[in-house]
Every structure is written in C-alpha cells, then in structure tokens.
Design a protein around this motif. Sequence first.
Motif, PDB file in Angstrom:
ATOM      1  N   TRP A  39       0.818  -1.213   0.000  1.00 21.82           N
ATOM      2  CA  TRP A  39       0.000   0.000   0.000  1.00 21.82           C
ATOM      3  C   TRP A  39       0.854   1.266   0.000  1.00 21.82           C
ATOM      4  O   TRP A  39       0.516   2.258  -0.645  1.00 21.82           O
ATOM      5  N   ASN A  64      -8.841   8.119  -7.294  1.00 25.85           N
ATOM      6  CA  ASN A  64      -7.834   8.034  -6.232  1.00 25.85           C
ATOM      7  C   ASN A  64      -7.387   6.585  -6.047  1.00 25.85           C
ATOM      8  O   ASN A  64      -7.889   5.669  -6.708  1.00 25.85           O
ATOM      9  N   LYS A  65      -6.464   6.396  -5.130  1.00 24.01           N
ATOM     10  CA  LYS A  65      -5.945   5.065  -4.832  1.00 24.01           C
ATOM     11  C   LYS A  65      -7.036   4.129  -4.328  1.00 24.01           C
ATOM     12  O   LYS A  65      -7.049   2.937  -4.651  1.00 24.01           O
ATOM     13  N   GLN A  66      -7.937   4.661  -3.527  1.00 27.68           N
ATOM     14  CA  GLN A  66      -8.985   3.818  -2.953  1.00 27.68           C
ATOM     15  C   GLN A  66      -9.880   3.234  -4.041  1.00 27.68           C
ATOM     16  O   GLN A  66     -10.260   2.052  -3.990  1.00 27.68           O
ATOM     17  N   ASP A  70     -10.237  -0.747  -4.660  1.00 30.19           N
ATOM     18  CA  ASP A  70     -11.577  -1.325  -4.574  1.00 30.19           C
ATOM     19  C   ASP A  70     -11.922  -2.091  -5.848  1.00 30.19           C
ATOM     20  O   ASP A  70     -12.579  -3.139  -5.797  1.00 30.19           O
ATOM     21  N   VAL A 126      -4.245  -3.307   2.856  1.00 33.24           N
ATOM     22  CA  VAL A 126      -5.071  -2.407   2.054  1.00 33.24           C
ATOM     23  C   VAL A 126      -6.382  -2.052   2.757  1.00 33.24           C
ATOM     24  O   VAL A 126      -7.072  -2.932   3.259  1.00 33.24           O
ATOM     25  N   PRO A 127      -6.742  -0.765   2.795  1.00 32.29           N
ATOM     26  CA  PRO A 127      -8.031  -0.358   3.364  1.00 32.29           C
ATOM     27  C   PRO A 127      -9.163  -0.565   2.362  1.00 32.29           C
ATOM     28  O   PRO A 127      -9.294   0.169   1.385  1.00 32.29           O
ATOM     29  N   SER A 129     -13.093  -0.662   1.168  1.00 33.36           N
ATOM     30  CA  SER A 129     -14.264   0.156   1.465  1.00 33.36           C
ATOM     31  C   SER A 129     -15.318  -0.648   2.219  1.00 33.36           C
ATOM     32  O   SER A 129     -15.391  -1.873   2.098  1.00 33.36           O
TER      33      SER A 129
END
Length: 209
Positions: A39, A64-66, A70, A126-127, A129
């Motif tokens: 990450w 964005n990265k998110q 996702d 990794v975060p 969602s």
Amino acid sequence: MTATQRRQAIVRKPKQSRSKATVAAILEAAAQILAKDGWDGFNTNVIAKRAGVSIGSLYEYFPNKQALVDAIAEDHLSKGEALVSAASSLLVPTVAPDDIVKILVSGIVELHKDDPELHRMLSSEVPISPMLRKRVDKLRATVIERLADALKHHISQNRIAAQLLFDVADAAVHRWFIEDDGTLAAPERLAEQLQCMMRAYLDGLRERA
C-alpha cells in the motif's frame, strides 16, 4: 459489478473497446504494483507509467488510490461469488458428505492459489471500502448457509459443522498460501489433507449420532 458499484469505483465508465483496454491496463498495472510494493508504494503516477497511460487518463476512470484498490478487490470478490454460484448447483440434497467437503475445499483453494502476494495485500495492508467489506461478509454467510443446507441431510448439528468447515478451510488456505510463502504444500496436496481431516470430522459426528 452493478451500476452503483461502478459509479463508486470509477469516474467515467468505459464504453468503447479502446477505453475498456485502457481500464484493463490500469488495473493490471495497479495489481502488479500493489502485490510488489504494498500500500505504501501504491502510487498513481507509478501505476500510470506502468500502464502506459497519462495520469490524466488514469484519473478519468479512477479518482484516487482507494477507487483503484476497490476495483482490484471487486474482481477478486466476483471470482469468489462465481465459484459459490457454481458450487451451489452441486450441493443438492443427495450429495454425499465426502463430496460436500471436496466442493468446499477445492473452491477455496482455487480462489486463493494464484497471486498470493496480491491476496496478502488485500487481506492485510489495504483499506477496503465498507461496501466491499459487506460483500465479503455476505459471501461467507452464503457459503455457510449452502453448506448447512447440504449437511442437514447427514448430521443434526449442521450449522455449527458448516461454520467450522468453512472457517478451518479458509484459515488454513490463507495461512499456507497468503500469509506464508506458499512452499508448505502444493495446492493439490493441501486440498487432499484438508479433505481427509474434514471427512474424519463429519464421520465422527455421524457415528456419535
């Protein structure tokens, strides 16, 4: 991916073949960098360069990265959901306990045996969602429900057994192929050992009943 999920994942939906190819190249590059650098090294400029597109083109589809991560996780989940759908058609009332175990173990091994580095990032660093977390929980619940329905024709405590079977198989595969380096056993060998253990567990329950 549903229309709502797609809007949340990307800015503009690709319609033409060229646009779809651009999105595919971006996601492939993003998955490679995430697996290699984690990450902290997941940088949109680096991803755009690897994909051979401008940073502006990347941001047309992923804000964005998110959104990028996702979309990668969504692909993994979709494969899991497809495997569950295929397995559900096999878990009919007449299926034998040995075959129930085989269907479960082979499905989990199939889902996790490829690209362990990427799986490791998705399951740890990794975060993800909240929307995708809910899908993960739903997928687990669906598998356990299908197992319980198939097992009720053979044992009385079918729901407890279904949860134990799933959690043990999932944890073992994660530990051996995702958290470790993948050299403890080949996928086929691990599947064989897990099936042997789980069949013995179900046989014991049936004998006690």
